[in-house]
Design a protein around this motif. Structure first.
Motif, PDB file in Angstrom:
ATOM      1  N   LEU A   1     -72.893 -23.974  11.622  1.00 17.09           N
ATOM      2  CA  LEU A   1     -72.524 -25.370  11.855  1.00 17.09           C
ATOM      3  C   LEU A   1     -72.934 -26.246  10.681  1.00 17.09           C
ATOM      4  O   LEU A   1     -72.181 -27.136  10.258  1.00 17.09           O
ATOM      5  CB  LEU A   1     -73.166 -25.863  13.148  1.00 17.09           C
ATOM      6  N   ASP A   2     -74.129 -26.015  10.137  1.00 19.63           N
ATOM      7  CA  ASP A   2     -74.562 -26.778   8.958  1.00 19.63           C
ATOM      8  C   ASP A   2     -73.609 -26.551   7.788  1.00 19.63           C
ATOM      9  O   ASP A   2     -73.306 -27.474   7.026  1.00 19.63           O
ATOM     10  CB  ASP A   2     -75.989 -26.392   8.564  1.00 19.63           C
ATOM     11  N   HIS A   3     -73.121 -25.317   7.641  1.00 19.56           N
ATOM     12  CA  HIS A   3     -72.153 -25.016   6.591  1.00 19.56           C
ATOM     13  C   HIS A   3     -70.871 -25.821   6.792  1.00 19.56           C
ATOM     14  O   HIS A   3     -70.304 -26.365   5.833  1.00 19.56           O
ATOM     15  CB  HIS A   3     -71.866 -23.515   6.594  1.00 19.56           C
ATOM     16  N   LEU A   4     -70.414 -25.921   8.031  1.00 23.57           N
ATOM     17  CA  LEU A   4     -69.212 -26.696   8.331  1.00 23.57           C
ATOM     18  C   LEU A   4     -69.418 -28.177   8.025  1.00 23.57           C
ATOM     19  O   LEU A   4     -68.523 -28.848   7.512  1.00 23.57           O
ATOM     20  CB  LEU A   4     -68.827 -26.523   9.797  1.00 23.57           C
ATOM     21  N   ILE A   5     -70.617 -28.670   8.333  1.00 25.71           N
ATOM     22  CA  ILE A   5     -70.927 -30.078   8.061  1.00 25.71           C
ATOM     23  C   ILE A   5     -70.943 -30.329   6.557  1.00 25.71           C
ATOM     24  O   ILE A   5     -70.338 -31.290   6.052  1.00 25.71           O
ATOM     25  CB  ILE A   5     -72.277 -30.464   8.699  1.00 25.71           C
ATOM     26  N   GLN A   6     -71.612 -29.465   5.824  1.00 25.08           N
ATOM     27  CA  GLN A   6     -71.768 -29.650   4.379  1.00 25.08           C
ATOM     28  C   GLN A   6     -70.457 -29.500   3.611  1.00 25.08           C
ATOM     29  O   GLN A   6     -70.265 -30.142   2.584  1.00 25.08           O
ATOM     30  CB  GLN A   6     -72.802 -28.660   3.853  1.00 25.08           C
ATOM     31  N   THR A   7     -69.569 -28.660   4.102  1.00 17.02           N
ATOM     32  CA  THR A   7     -68.303 -28.442   3.405  1.00 17.02           C
ATOM     33  C   THR A   7     -67.208 -29.412   3.833  1.00 17.02           C
ATOM     34  O   THR A   7     -66.107 -29.400   3.268  1.00 17.02           O
ATOM     35  CB  THR A   7     -67.803 -27.000   3.626  1.00 17.02           C
ATOM     36  N   GLY A   8     -67.471 -30.267   4.816  1.00 20.45           N
ATOM     37  CA  GLY A   8     -66.504 -31.278   5.238  1.00 20.45           C
ATOM     38  C   GLY A   8     -65.540 -30.843   6.321  1.00 20.45           C
ATOM     39  O   GLY A   8     -64.771 -31.668   6.839  1.00 20.45           O
TER      40      GLY A   8
ATOM     41  N   GLU B   1     -59.463 -24.621   8.243  1.00 11.94           N
ATOM     42  CA  GLU B   1     -60.075 -23.325   7.982  1.00 11.94           C
ATOM     43  C   GLU B   1     -61.370 -23.499   7.201  1.00 11.94           C
ATOM     44  O   GLU B   1     -61.454 -24.321   6.291  1.00 11.94           O
ATOM     45  CB  GLU B   1     -59.121 -22.431   7.190  1.00 11.94           C
ATOM     46  N   ALA B   2     -62.376 -22.723   7.560  1.00 11.49           N
ATOM     47  CA  ALA B   2     -63.679 -22.783   6.882  1.00 11.49           C
ATOM     48  C   ALA B   2     -63.910 -21.535   6.055  1.00 11.49           C
ATOM     49  O   ALA B   2     -63.386 -20.459   6.365  1.00 11.49           O
ATOM     50  CB  ALA B   2     -64.799 -22.937   7.915  1.00 11.49           C
ATOM     51  N   THR B   3     -64.699 -21.679   5.024  1.00 15.21           N
ATOM     52  CA  THR B   3     -65.121 -20.518   4.241  1.00 15.21           C
ATOM     53  C   THR B   3     -66.315 -19.868   4.923  1.00 15.21           C
ATOM     54  O   THR B   3     -67.006 -20.488   5.732  1.00 15.21           O
ATOM     55  CB  THR B   3     -65.521 -20.937   2.825  1.00 15.21           C
ATOM     56  N   ALA B   4     -66.559 -18.606   4.586  1.00 11.74           N
ATOM     57  CA  ALA B   4     -67.705 -17.903   5.145  1.00 11.74           C
ATOM     58  C   ALA B   4     -68.983 -18.345   4.443  1.00 11.74           C
ATOM     59  O   ALA B   4     -68.991 -18.618   3.249  1.00 11.74           O
ATOM     60  CB  ALA B   4     -67.525 -16.396   5.002  1.00 11.74           C
ATOM     61  N   SER B   5     -70.058 -18.438   5.206  1.00  8.23           N
ATOM     62  CA  SER B   5     -71.380 -18.759   4.664  1.00  8.23           C
ATOM     63  C   SER B   5     -72.200 -17.480   4.605  1.00  8.23           C
ATOM     64  O   SER B   5     -72.442 -16.848   5.646  1.00  8.23           O
ATOM     65  CB  SER B   5     -72.077 -19.791   5.556  1.00  8.23           C
ATOM     66  N   GLU B   6     -72.628 -17.085   3.409  1.00 13.20           N
ATOM     67  CA  GLU B   6     -73.433 -15.867   3.282  1.00 13.20           C
ATOM     68  C   GLU B   6     -74.719 -15.974   4.096  1.00 13.20           C
ATOM     69  O   GLU B   6     -75.136 -15.013   4.752  1.00 13.20           O
ATOM     70  CB  GLU B   6     -73.760 -15.605   1.809  1.00 13.20           C
ATOM     71  N   LYS B   7     -75.329 -17.154   4.069  1.00 13.95           N
ATOM     72  CA  LYS B   7     -76.567 -17.361   4.806  1.00 13.95           C
ATOM     73  C   LYS B   7     -76.347 -17.185   6.301  1.00 13.95           C
ATOM     74  O   LYS B   7     -77.107 -16.481   6.989  1.00 13.95           O
ATOM     75  CB  LYS B   7     -77.122 -18.760   4.525  1.00 13.95           C
ATOM     76  N   ALA B   8     -75.306 -17.832   6.829  1.00  5.45           N
ATOM     77  CA  ALA B   8     -75.043 -17.759   8.265  1.00  5.45           C
ATOM     78  C   ALA B   8     -74.623 -16.355   8.675  1.00  5.45           C
ATOM     79  O   ALA B   8     -75.076 -15.830   9.698  1.00  5.45           O
ATOM     80  CB  ALA B   8     -73.968 -18.770   8.647  1.00  5.45           C
ATOM     81  N   ALA B   9     -73.757 -15.728   7.881  1.00  2.00           N
ATOM     82  CA  ALA B   9     -73.277 -14.387   8.212  1.00  2.00           C
ATOM     83  C   ALA B   9     -74.413 -13.372   8.249  1.00  2.00           C
ATOM     84  O   ALA B   9     -74.420 -12.454   9.073  1.00  2.00           O
ATOM     85  CB  ALA B   9     -72.211 -13.954   7.217  1.00  2.00           C
ATOM     86  N   ALA B  10     -75.400 -13.564   7.367  1.00  2.00           N
ATOM     87  CA  ALA B  10     -76.531 -12.625   7.316  1.00  2.00           C
ATOM     88  C   ALA B  10     -77.406 -12.725   8.553  1.00  2.00           C
ATOM     89  O   ALA B  10     -78.163 -11.798   8.858  1.00  2.00           O
ATOM     90  CB  ALA B  10     -77.363 -12.888   6.061  1.00  2.00           C
ATOM     91  N   LEU B  11     -77.309 -13.835   9.281  1.00  2.00           N
ATOM     92  CA  LEU B  11     -78.127 -14.041  10.472  1.00  2.00           C
ATOM     93  C   LEU B  11     -77.469 -13.523  11.748  1.00  2.00           C
ATOM     94  O   LEU B  11     -78.108 -13.476  12.802  1.00  2.00           O
ATOM     95  CB  LEU B  11     -78.433 -15.536  10.635  1.00  2.00           C
TER      96      LEU B  11
END
Length: 334
Positions: A299-306, A67-77
């Motif tokens: 995708l960058d958020h998923l990469i950065q969070t592992g 499970e991934a957390t939400a990214s504010e940056k990605a969600a805003a786009l």
């Protein structure tokens, strides 16, 4: 082919790690991905597969996903027309393990691509609606708005970039696999295949590579390559095990899965899917909608969070990982 939207079961509120359950009845699979080959289907009947390093994957329909957390940056786009219903509708072609394949219920898609789709939806703050489709159906479905994204081993090409925005999430690698007790230890260059019999899929990227290598070898007065073509996965496997072929050359993802599953083959060389250029596997969305930028950020958020690395490791695809997503990277020439 008639398809219906189906929300994949995804428990909330805790980390979802990969677990292994024993079950039977995995559907027969067909290799219908971006670089399919006659050896791209998995062996039927196995629900628990060791992908190496003691990691097993679960092919049951209610398997747990990272499970991934939400990214504010990605969600805003995320474009309003996508976020309005709170869902991300994603098409996948479930015919090639470990990328995307029907679970043991013969209905629910599972694999690395459904896991990426699930985690990407998480990162965008959306719920996932996963739609199983035939490979030939996804372009029209995406263009018509039937689904908002396609995550199914879609290779970036110059032609596709004219119609879609494409956010990369994996490198496309081709692998040479030999019989487990073969004397061949390394096949990575044109010279290495001189005089060998190699199983390859007709009309695929890997066939293009082999034909070019064979041309170079003939010019250098080296022995030609014997290209062998099989429409049936079982026949190709039997030819390799019987010694009628020296190697099978196809998508590394499916080759690695089968090697882990059966123990009958092993990897002896990796080649870029777009040799000599890097080939990128991407999330495909309609062009100029803004969803491509959101997908890249997610995708960058998923990469950065592992989470991304966890997904690839769980399906034995670490070798194909990337360090950052690129929107519309260089594509293969058509």
């Amino acid at each position: 082919m008639t398809t219906t939207l189906r929300t994949v079961p995804r428990p909330r509120g805790r980390h979802r790690s990969l677990t292994a359950l024993t079950a039977t009845g995995l559907a027969a699979l067909l290799g219908l991905t971006a670089c399919s080959d006659p050896g791209s289907s998995a062996t039927a009947g196995a629900a628990e597969v060791d992908t190496g390093g003691g990691t097993t994957v679960d092919l049951s329909p209610d398997r747990e996903r990272p499970e991934a957390t939400a990214s504010e940056k990605a969600a805003a786009l995320v474009p309003e027309q996508v976020s309005a219903d709170g869902k991300l509708t994603v098409a996948t072609v479930p015919y090639s393990a470990p990328l995307s394949v029907y679970a043991t219920d013969n209905t629910t898609p599972v694999g690395s691509d459904p896991d990426i789709a699930s985690a990407l939806a998480d990162s965008l703050g959306l719920e996932l609606d996963l739609v199983p489709v035939a490979w030939e159906d996804w372009p029209l479905g995406l263009e018509s708005g039937k689904y908002e994204a396609v995550i199914s081993n879609v290779t970036v090409t110059d032609e596709r970039k004219k119609k879609y925005d494409m956010a990369s999430y994996r490198e496309d690698k081709l692998g040479f696999y030999v019989k487990a007790d073969s004397d061949h230890q390394e096949i990575t260059t044109a010279e290495d295949v001189a005089g060998l019999s190699v199983i390859v899929g007709s009309g695929t990227n890997q066939e293009k590579v082999l034909l070019e290598w064979d041309r170079q070898n003939r010019q250098a007065d080296l022995d030609p390559v014997d290209l062998q073509y099989y429409e049936d996965d079982s026949a190709a496997g039997l030819a390799l095990q019987a010694g009628r072929a020296d190697a099978n050359f196809g998508p590394n993802a499916t080759g690695a899965y089968k090697a882990a599953q059966t123990g009958q083959t092993r990897l002896v060389g990796l080649v870029a899917g777009g040799w000599p250029d890097t080939a990128h596997i991407s999330v495909a969305v309609r062009k100029d909608t803004g969803l491509g930028e959101a997908a890249q950020a997610g995708l960058d958020h998923l990469i950065q969070t592992g989470v991304y690395g966890e997904i690839l490791q769980g399906w034995g695809l670490t070798e194909e990982g990337i360090e950052a997503s690129v929107l519309n990277p260089p594509g293969l020439k058509d």
